[in-house]
Design a protein around this motif. Structure first.
Motif: not given
Length: 400
Positions: A259-262, A318-320, A324-327, A330-332
């Motif tokens: 997905h986008y988050g991955s 930003l990389l951290i 994030e474990e919770n998808t 994570r920033p789009p």
């Protein structure tokens, strides 16, 4: 002519939204299917109809898959391999080639067992269909397909600078230039996600560098339309759930869908490579050790070069966030671009005196090889719509 094309698109959209009509459309084969595929791709090449292009593209994808055909504009004239094989990936080997005197990159499908051939041909065809629709300064263009030595090839411009890791090794750019390359990748990712495309295999060797030094995303062998289930192959050990293990988000390692988050997670891994020149978790001996760390919620540790300045600390933050474990945390991609270009990091896109390619680059290349109009003739369209029995009744129904 514009009014006629608008009317044609409106009729097609109504037909696609009627389940019975759509079913009959997908049942077209041979010459009828070929003409319809050509028509749909020509409509997608126009600058108009952005609101209904996803519907047209979905119809193109499904008809291509069911008929085993692709638009004829994908086919290139005679192609020649040049030199030795450059590299190999999960499903294809990369060569340099020539098409009408222009240097091109040739991704040639590997030969697999007969049981896998149909599935892999469909994967390559799907890659070609997705790739053909994309046009952005930070996404590698697609020229077409070719059969060489009875193997299907996907053809794109040859990038003399190679992939990002080659470029960084040879050029040794400063931090400001590295930040520009990272922003280039983020802009390309933002574009892909806006087109509903999940890349699925982001890593530095899949980021190429154009003649102007701009980073562009390549290798769409594992990309997918976000809401379509993708094929998974069991014969490759190079991938875990469709991507290289060191770049996989924890949810993918647990068997969830890409997905986008991955992609965002993998983007942070690409940034780590660009900044350090090393793959993520380079200190670990193998992919299994990496998988164990990622599933436990670990991410690459902060390198020395990402400390001691406010800019690098902001970039590392930003990389951290991208890891994030919770998808949902994570920033789009648009937010990533905004943070990279903001005052705390201050990245600017790579500048070039001239564009490496413009919005019509692939279509210009296509027309230089094939003397054909952008759209079929009136007679051809009439044959497509009225030449087969079921279509004439459907169109007359729509007209009434």
């Amino acid at each position: 002519m514009n009014r006629d094309i608008i009317a044609l698109v409106a009729k097609l959209v109504l037909l696609f939204r009627n389940p019975e009509s759509y079913k009959r459309f997908l049942a077209c084969r041979d010459a009828d299917a070929q003409q319809l595929l050509d028509l749909l791709q020509d409509l997608l090449d126009l600058d108009s109809f952005s609101a209904v292009k996803p519907l047209i593209f979905q119809a193109l994808m499904r008809l291509s898959r069911d008929s085993g055909l692709h638009p004829r504009c994908f086919s290139l004239p005679e192609l020649h391999k040049v030199g030795q094989q450059v590299t190999g990936g999960g499903f294809g080997d990369l060569w340099q080639g020539l098409v009408c005197g222009q240097s091109v990159s040739v991704k040639m499908m590997r030969v697999f067992k007969n049981a896998h051939i149909d599935a892999i041909l469909k994967e390559f065809s799907r890659e070609a269909l997705i790739w053909r629709q994309l046009c952005h300064p930070n996404v590698l263009p697609f020229f077409g397909v070719y059969y060489l030595e009875n193997r299907l090839c996907l053809v794109s411009p040859w990038m003399e600078n190679g992939n990002m890791m080659d470029f960084l090794t040879n050029e040794n750019p400063c931090n400001t230039a590295l930040h520009s390359e990272i922003l280039d990748v983020a802009l390309g990712l933002q574009y892909l996600h806006a087109q509903n495309v999940v890349h699925g295999d982001l890593k530095a060797i899949n980021i190429l560098v154009t003649p102007s030094g701009t980073a562009c995303i390549a290798d769409f062998g594992l990309s997918s339309i976000a809401d379509i289930m993708t094929l998974r192959f069991t014969h490759s050990t190079s991938y875990v759930q469709g991507g290289t293990a060191r770049y996989q988000a924890p949810e993918l390692l647990r068997g969830e869908k890409r997905h986008y988050g991955s992609d965002v997670y993998a983007f942070a891994c690409v940034c780590y490579e660009i900044l350090t020149g090393m793959v993520p978790f380079h200190e670990l001996p193998n992919d299994m050790a990496v998988i164990l760390q990622v599933i436990q919620g670990k991410h690459p540790s902060q390198p020395v070069m990402c400390r001691n300045t406010a800019t690098l600390e902001s970039l590392w933050k930003l990389l951290i966030d991208c890891w994030e474990e919770n998808t949902d945390s994570r920033p789009p991609a648009p937010q990533i671009v905004e943070r990279l270009a903001g005052s705390s990091i201050g990245a600017t896109p790579t500048l070039s005196a001239a564009k490496d390619w413009d919005e019509t680059f692939t279509s210009k290349f296509r027309r230089s090889l094939q003397a054909q109009p952008l759209l079929p003739s009136v007679n051809q369209i009439e044959h497509i719509l009225f030449g087969s029995g079921w279509f004439i009744f459907e169109v007359l129904f729509v007209l009434n």
